[in-house]
Design a protein around this motif. Sequence first.
Motif, PDB file in Angstrom:
ATOM      1  N   ARG A  13       0.655  -1.249   0.104  1.00 19.76           N
ATOM      2  CA  ARG A  13       0.237   0.356   0.699  1.00 19.76           C
ATOM      3  C   ARG A  13       0.792   1.355   0.314  1.00 19.76           C
ATOM      4  N   GLU A  14       1.903   0.789   0.781  1.00 24.89           N
ATOM      5  CA  GLU A  14       3.274   2.409   1.014  1.00 24.89           C
ATOM      6  C   GLU A  14       4.019   2.681  -0.231  1.00 24.89           C
ATOM      7  N   THR A  15       3.644   3.395  -0.497  1.00 25.79           N
ATOM      8  CA  THR A  15       4.006   3.792  -1.553  1.00 25.79           C
ATOM      9  C   THR A  15       5.313   4.821  -1.539  1.00 25.79           C
ATOM     10  N   VAL A  16       6.710   5.680  -2.515  1.00 24.14           N
ATOM     11  CA  VAL A  16       7.171   6.555  -1.989  1.00 24.14           C
ATOM     12  C   VAL A  16       6.331   8.372  -2.501  1.00 24.14           C
ATOM     13  N   ILE A  17       6.556   9.135  -2.859  1.00 21.26           N
ATOM     14  CA  ILE A  17       5.474   9.709  -2.908  1.00 21.26           C
ATOM     15  C   ILE A  17       7.136  11.389  -3.000  1.00 21.26           C
ATOM     16  N   THR A  18       7.590  11.292  -2.012  1.00 17.84           N
ATOM     17  CA  THR A  18       9.113  12.416  -2.106  1.00 17.84           C
ATOM     18  C   THR A  18      10.509  11.803  -1.522  1.00 17.84           C
ATOM     19  N   ASN A  19      11.124  12.813  -1.823  1.00 20.21           N
ATOM     20  CA  ASN A  19      12.657  11.993  -1.000  1.00 20.21           C
ATOM     21  C   ASN A  19      13.153  13.946  -0.263  1.00 20.21           C
ATOM     22  N   TYR A  20      13.611  13.431   0.342  1.00 23.36           N
ATOM     23  CA  TYR A  20      13.431  14.798   1.565  1.00 23.36           C
ATOM     24  C   TYR A  20      15.037  14.524   1.918  1.00 23.36           C
ATOM     25  N   ASN A  21      16.016  15.665   2.008  1.00 26.28           N
ATOM     26  CA  ASN A  21      17.557  15.422   1.982  1.00 26.28           C
ATOM     27  C   ASN A  21      17.446  13.713   2.330  1.00 26.28           C
ATOM     28  N   GLY A  22      17.480  13.041   1.216  1.00 25.18           N
ATOM     29  CA  GLY A  22      18.144  11.481   1.197  1.00 25.18           C
ATOM     30  C   GLY A  22      17.516  10.563   1.754  1.00 25.18           C
ATOM     31  N   ILE A  23      16.443  11.104   2.282  1.00 24.51           N
ATOM     32  CA  ILE A  23      14.653  10.668   2.979  1.00 24.51           C
ATOM     33  C   ILE A  23      14.015  10.150   2.123  1.00 24.51           C
ATOM     34  N   ASP A  24      13.385   8.742   1.920  1.00 25.43           N
ATOM     35  CA  ASP A  24      12.563   8.814   1.316  1.00 25.43           C
ATOM     36  C   ASP A  24      10.734   8.499   2.715  1.00 25.43           C
ATOM     37  N   LEU A  25       9.851   9.192   1.753  1.00 23.75           N
ATOM     38  CA  LEU A  25       8.680   9.476   2.328  1.00 23.75           C
ATOM     39  C   LEU A  25       7.369   8.711   1.962  1.00 23.75           C
ATOM     40  N   TYR A  26       7.075   7.343   2.187  1.00 21.29           N
ATOM     41  CA  TYR A  26       6.281   6.776   2.004  1.00 21.29           C
ATOM     42  C   TYR A  26       4.731   7.350   2.388  1.00 21.29           C
ATOM     43  N   TYR A  27       3.806   6.986   1.562  1.00 13.12           N
ATOM     44  CA  TYR A  27       2.064   7.572   1.572  1.00 13.12           C
ATOM     45  C   TYR A  27       1.654   6.157   1.509  1.00 13.12           C
ATOM     46  N   TYR A  28       0.535   6.208   2.007  1.00 12.36           N
ATOM     47  CA  TYR A  28      -0.247   5.436   1.798  1.00 12.36           C
ATOM     48  C   TYR A  28      -1.685   5.200   2.316  1.00 12.36           C
ATOM     49  N   SER A  29      -2.853   4.823   2.042  1.00 13.05           N
ATOM     50  CA  SER A  29      -4.221   5.151   2.045  1.00 13.05           C
ATOM     51  C   SER A  29      -5.096   4.465   2.125  1.00 13.05           C
ATOM     52  N   TYR A  30      -5.894   4.486   2.528  1.00 15.14           N
ATOM     53  CA  TYR A  30      -7.108   3.201   2.617  1.00 15.14           C
ATOM     54  C   TYR A  30      -8.167   3.110   2.733  1.00 15.14           C
ATOM     55  N   THR A  31      -9.682   2.860   3.002  1.00 18.01           N
ATOM     56  CA  THR A  31     -10.946   3.263   3.024  1.00 18.01           C
ATOM     57  C   THR A  31     -10.796   1.246   4.231  1.00 18.01           C
ATOM     58  N   ASP A  32     -12.285   2.538   5.047  1.00 19.08           N
ATOM     59  CA  ASP A  32     -11.910   1.078   6.107  1.00 19.08           C
ATOM     60  C   ASP A  32     -13.327   1.407   6.128  1.00 19.08           C
ATOM     61  N   LYS A  33     -14.598   0.360   6.716  1.00 17.35           N
ATOM     62  CA  LYS A  33     -15.701   0.085   6.546  1.00 17.35           C
ATOM     63  C   LYS A  33     -16.327  -0.513   7.798  1.00 17.35           C
ATOM     64  N   PHE A  34     -16.643   0.094   9.048  1.00 15.31           N
ATOM     65  CA  PHE A  34     -16.930   0.425  10.480  1.00 15.31           C
ATOM     66  C   PHE A  34     -18.572  -0.606  10.594  1.00 15.31           C
ATOM     67  N   GLU A  35     -18.503  -2.332  10.614  1.00 17.57           N
ATOM     68  CA  GLU A  35     -19.800  -2.687  10.855  1.00 17.57           C
ATOM     69  C   GLU A  35     -19.866  -3.149  12.117  1.00 17.57           C
ATOM     70  N   PRO A  36     -20.944  -3.031  13.005  1.00 15.90           N
ATOM     71  CA  PRO A  36     -21.637  -3.558  13.968  1.00 15.90           C
ATOM     72  C   PRO A  36     -21.134  -4.785  14.679  1.00 15.90           C
ATOM     73  N   GLU A  37     -21.109  -4.861  15.814  1.00 16.91           N
ATOM     74  CA  GLU A  37     -20.449  -6.336  15.824  1.00 16.91           C
ATOM     75  C   GLU A  37     -20.644  -7.344  15.178  1.00 16.91           C
ATOM     76  N   ASN A  38     -22.469  -7.636  15.362  1.00 19.52           N
ATOM     77  CA  ASN A  38     -22.789  -9.152  14.652  1.00 19.52           C
ATOM     78  C   ASN A  38     -23.084  -9.379  13.583  1.00 19.52           C
ATOM     79  N   TYR A  39     -22.837  -8.605  12.821  1.00 24.82           N
ATOM     80  CA  TYR A  39     -22.760  -7.535  11.121  1.00 24.82           C
ATOM     81  C   TYR A  39     -22.339  -8.789   9.996  1.00 24.82           C
ATOM     82  N   LYS A  40     -23.486  -9.502   9.468  1.00 27.01           N
ATOM     83  CA  LYS A  40     -23.301 -10.417   8.627  1.00 27.01           C
ATOM     84  C   LYS A  40     -22.638  -9.987   6.952  1.00 27.01           C
ATOM     85  N   MET A  41     -21.343 -10.165   6.507  1.00 23.32           N
ATOM     86  CA  MET A  41     -21.744  -9.618   5.613  1.00 23.32           C
ATOM     87  C   MET A  41     -22.000  -9.533   4.061  1.00 23.32           C
ATOM     88  N   THR A  42     -22.767  -9.225   3.181  1.00 22.29           N
ATOM     89  CA  THR A  42     -24.006  -8.810   1.876  1.00 22.29           C
ATOM     90  C   THR A  42     -22.656  -9.839   0.648  1.00 22.29           C
TER      91      THR A  42
END
Length: 258
Positions: free
Chosen positions: A164-193
Motif C-alpha cells: 500500500r505504501e509508495t514513495v511520494i518524495t525524497n527529502y534530504n536523502g530520506i524517502d517519504l512513504y504515503y498510504y491510504s485505504y478506506t475502512d468500513k466499520f460494521e456492528p459486532e454481529n453484522y453479516k457480510m453481504t
Amino acid sequence: MNNYDWNNAFPDTPESFKNRVSATLNSLPDKKENDKMGNGKIYKKGSIKKKIIVGLVATMVIGTTVFAAGKVSSIISYSSSTPTYTTMPTVEQVKKDFKFNPKLVNKFDNGYTFANGCIVDNKGTDDKGNFAGKTKSLDFTYTKGNDELSLYMENGRLGERSKRETVITNYNGIDLYYYSYTDKFEPENYKMTEQDKKDKLSGKYVFSYGSDSDKEKISQVQGLNWMQDGINYSFLGSDSNISKDELVKMAQQVINIK
C-alpha cells in the motif's frame, strides 16, 4: 474492543501468519484506565487495539534491539486507555523509557499541537508461534481543533513494507512513504453481504467490526512514514482533515530538527 479484519489487512503474507495474528489479536482483552500504559488516540474512541495494529500494518515497524534468534512473523501490540504523558516528555524521559532518542515536536507549524502520548508494548513471535522478543514504542497524539493525528515512533523496522505504501518524495536523502485505504466499520454481529465480499476481495474496503456503535461507518485512513537515524516515524490519521502535502511538510519539520 473492535474485532478487526486482520486477514485483509495482511494481503501479502502467508495464510498461517494471518490466522495466527487474527486469532491472537481479536482475543486480546482491553486494558483498563488504571494500567500503566496509555494510548493517546483511540482510548477516546474505545478502539485501542485497532488503531495500534493498523499503524503497524501500514508501516510494518517494530524495534529490533531485543529480538532473539528466529524471524519475527507476527506482532502483537497493546496499551491502556490512560495516557503515559499528558505534557511533552523531555529528551531525558524518552531516553530512560525507550532507550532511543526520537525527534520531539510540541507544536507543528500548521497548528497541530501535542495532546498526549503513550507507551506501546510490542511482542513478536516466529512462524511457529514461539516468542521472538519484545520492545516498546512511542505514540503521540496531536490535535488541531477537533482533528486528531497520531505520530508513532519506533526504534528500528522489521519486515517488508506493505504494498500500500509508495514513495511520494525524497527529502534530504530520506524517502517519504504515503498510504491510504478506506475502512468500513460494521456492528459486532453484522453479516457480510455478497457485495461486501466483493468489496473486500477488490480492496475497496478493509472491514472492521465492534460494539462501539450499531451503525455502519466508513472512514478514510491515511498515513506517512519514513526512517531517519535508525528510527521509524509514522503519521496516522482516520478521517483527518489533513492533506498529503501537509503531512509531507510535517515530516520535513521533524527531519529538520538538529
